[in-house]
Motif scaffolding. Structure first.
Motif, PDB file in Angstrom:
ATOM      1  N   MET A   1      11.154  15.792  -9.298  1.00 46.98           N
ATOM      2  CA  MET A   1      10.693  14.480  -8.908  1.00 46.98           C
ATOM      3  C   MET A   1      11.513  13.419  -9.629  1.00 46.98           C
ATOM      4  N   LEU A   2      11.159  12.229  -9.365  1.00 48.59           N
ATOM      5  CA  LEU A   2      11.870  11.084  -9.902  1.00 48.59           C
ATOM      6  C   LEU A   2      11.702  10.980 -11.410  1.00 48.59           C
ATOM      7  N   ALA A   3      12.774  11.141 -12.166  1.00 50.03           N
ATOM      8  CA  ALA A   3      12.797  10.982 -13.631  1.00 50.03           C
ATOM      9  C   ALA A   3      11.790  11.884 -14.339  1.00 50.03           C
ATOM     10  N   GLY A   4      11.500  13.051 -13.787  1.00 49.16           N
ATOM     11  CA  GLY A   4      10.605  13.988 -14.436  1.00 49.16           C
ATOM     12  C   GLY A   4       9.135  13.662 -14.280  1.00 49.16           C
ATOM     13  N   SER A   5       8.793  12.737 -13.417  1.00 50.98           N
ATOM     14  CA  SER A   5       7.399  12.363 -13.200  1.00 50.98           C
ATOM     15  C   SER A   5       6.688  13.466 -12.425  1.00 50.98           C
ATOM     16  N   PRO A   6       5.464  13.826 -12.835  1.00 52.94           N
ATOM     17  CA  PRO A   6       4.751  14.882 -12.109  1.00 52.94           C
ATOM     18  C   PRO A   6       4.160  14.416 -10.782  1.00 52.94           C
ATOM     19  N   CYS A   7       4.053  13.099 -10.594  1.00 57.69           N
ATOM     20  CA  CYS A   7       3.381  12.577  -9.409  1.00 57.69           C
ATOM     21  C   CYS A   7       4.044  11.272  -8.977  1.00 57.69           C
ATOM     22  N   LEU A   8       4.067  11.043  -7.673  1.00 58.62           N
ATOM     23  CA  LEU A   8       4.712   9.858  -7.126  1.00 58.62           C
ATOM     24  C   LEU A   8       3.889   9.350  -5.955  1.00 58.62           C
ATOM     25  N   VAL A   9       3.638   8.055  -5.905  1.00 62.28           N
ATOM     26  CA  VAL A   9       2.973   7.423  -4.760  1.00 62.28           C
ATOM     27  C   VAL A   9       4.029   6.649  -4.001  1.00 62.28           C
ATOM     28  N   ALA A  10       4.176   6.965  -2.713  1.00 61.03           N
ATOM     29  CA  ALA A  10       5.201   6.320  -1.896  1.00 61.03           C
ATOM     30  C   ALA A  10       4.644   6.053  -0.507  1.00 61.03           C
ATOM     31  N   ASN A  11       5.312   5.189   0.246  1.00 61.56           N
ATOM     32  CA  ASN A  11       4.903   4.866   1.612  1.00 61.56           C
ATOM     33  C   ASN A  11       5.702   5.698   2.601  1.00 61.56           C
ATOM     34  N   LEU A  12       5.033   6.171   3.645  1.00 65.34           N
ATOM     35  CA  LEU A  12       5.710   6.937   4.686  1.00 65.34           C
ATOM     36  C   LEU A  12       6.576   6.052   5.573  1.00 65.34           C
ATOM     37  N   TRP A  13       6.223   4.772   5.694  1.00 68.30           N
ATOM     38  CA  TRP A  13       7.007   3.821   6.476  1.00 68.30           C
ATOM     39  C   TRP A  13       6.999   2.474   5.761  1.00 68.30           C
ATOM     40  N   ASP A  14       7.913   1.598   6.184  1.00 68.65           N
ATOM     41  CA  ASP A  14       8.028   0.282   5.556  1.00 68.65           C
ATOM     42  C   ASP A  14       6.764  -0.535   5.792  1.00 68.65           C
ATOM     43  N   VAL A  15       6.233  -1.080   4.703  1.00 70.05           N
ATOM     44  CA  VAL A  15       5.053  -1.936   4.775  1.00 70.05           C
ATOM     45  C   VAL A  15       5.368  -3.203   3.993  1.00 70.05           C
ATOM     46  N   THR A  16       5.386  -4.323   4.678  1.00 65.89           N
ATOM     47  CA  THR A  16       5.633  -5.606   4.021  1.00 65.89           C
ATOM     48  C   THR A  16       4.507  -6.553   4.408  1.00 65.89           C
ATOM     49  N   ASP A  17       3.445  -6.495   3.650  1.00 65.74           N
ATOM     50  CA  ASP A  17       2.266  -7.261   4.010  1.00 65.74           C
ATOM     51  C   ASP A  17       1.438  -7.493   2.752  1.00 65.74           C
ATOM     52  N   LYS A  18       0.572  -8.489   2.782  1.00 66.41           N
ATOM     53  CA  LYS A  18      -0.345  -8.701   1.672  1.00 66.41           C
ATOM     54  C   LYS A  18      -1.374  -7.590   1.588  1.00 66.41           C
ATOM     55  N   ASP A  19      -1.535  -6.872   2.678  1.00 66.24           N
ATOM     56  CA  ASP A  19      -2.474  -5.762   2.717  1.00 66.24           C
ATOM     57  C   ASP A  19      -2.091  -4.669   1.717  1.00 66.24           C
ATOM     58  N   ILE A  20      -0.804  -4.386   1.594  1.00 66.11           N
ATOM     59  CA  ILE A  20      -0.365  -3.343   0.660  1.00 66.11           C
ATOM     60  C   ILE A  20      -0.506  -3.832  -0.782  1.00 66.11           C
ATOM     61  N   ASP A  21      -0.432  -5.146  -0.995  1.00 67.36           N
ATOM     62  CA  ASP A  21      -0.673  -5.700  -2.326  1.00 67.36           C
ATOM     63  C   ASP A  21      -2.134  -5.511  -2.730  1.00 67.36           C
ATOM     64  N   LYS A  22      -3.045  -5.735  -1.786  1.00 66.90           N
ATOM     65  CA  LYS A  22      -4.464  -5.501  -2.059  1.00 66.90           C
ATOM     66  C   LYS A  22      -4.719  -4.021  -2.326  1.00 66.90           C
ATOM     67  N   PHE A  23      -4.039  -3.167  -1.586  1.00 67.95           N
ATOM     68  CA  PHE A  23      -4.164  -1.726  -1.789  1.00 67.95           C
ATOM     69  C   PHE A  23      -3.707  -1.340  -3.195  1.00 67.95           C
ATOM     70  N   SER A  24      -2.545  -1.839  -3.595  1.00 72.07           N
ATOM     71  CA  SER A  24      -2.007  -1.517  -4.925  1.00 72.07           C
ATOM     72  C   SER A  24      -2.932  -2.003  -6.035  1.00 72.07           C
ATOM     73  N   GLN A  25      -3.460  -3.202  -5.884  1.00 73.52           N
ATOM     74  CA  GLN A  25      -4.379  -3.731  -6.890  1.00 73.52           C
ATOM     75  C   GLN A  25      -5.648  -2.899  -6.956  1.00 73.52           C
ATOM     76  N   ALA A  26      -6.135  -2.429  -5.810  1.00 75.66           N
ATOM     77  CA  ALA A  26      -7.332  -1.585  -5.790  1.00 75.66           C
ATOM     78  C   ALA A  26      -7.072  -0.256  -6.497  1.00 75.66           C
TER      79      ALA A  26
END
Length: 80
Positions: A1-26
């Protein structure tokens, strides 16, 4: 994985919206990765996995089945 990290959260498709900001904060709120959560780090009773936090945070999106479905967790789940 990326830099030896055991876990990664990523998007399957491009998301450019305030909705993803609310998701990240949650997700950060559920994991206790906020300013108040860091101060009370040792006093937390229950642990939550990053998979549970991502799953529960999908409901914070206005478009749950479009924007909320984009983030996925790759790797080994861990608890904070």
């Amino acid at each position: 994985m990326l830099a030896g990290s055991p876990c990664l959260v990523a998007n399957l498709w491009d998301v450019t919206d305030k909705d993803i900001d609310k998701f990240s904060q949650a997700v950060f709120d559920k994991l206790g990765l906020t300013a108040d959560g860091i101060k009370d780090w040792g006093r937390q009773d229950g642990q939550i996995s990053i998979i549970d936090a991502v799953g529960q945070s999908r409901d914070s999106c206005k478009l749950r089945y479009l924007t909320g479905a984009a983030p996925v967790v790759y790797g080994i789940p861990f608890y904070l």
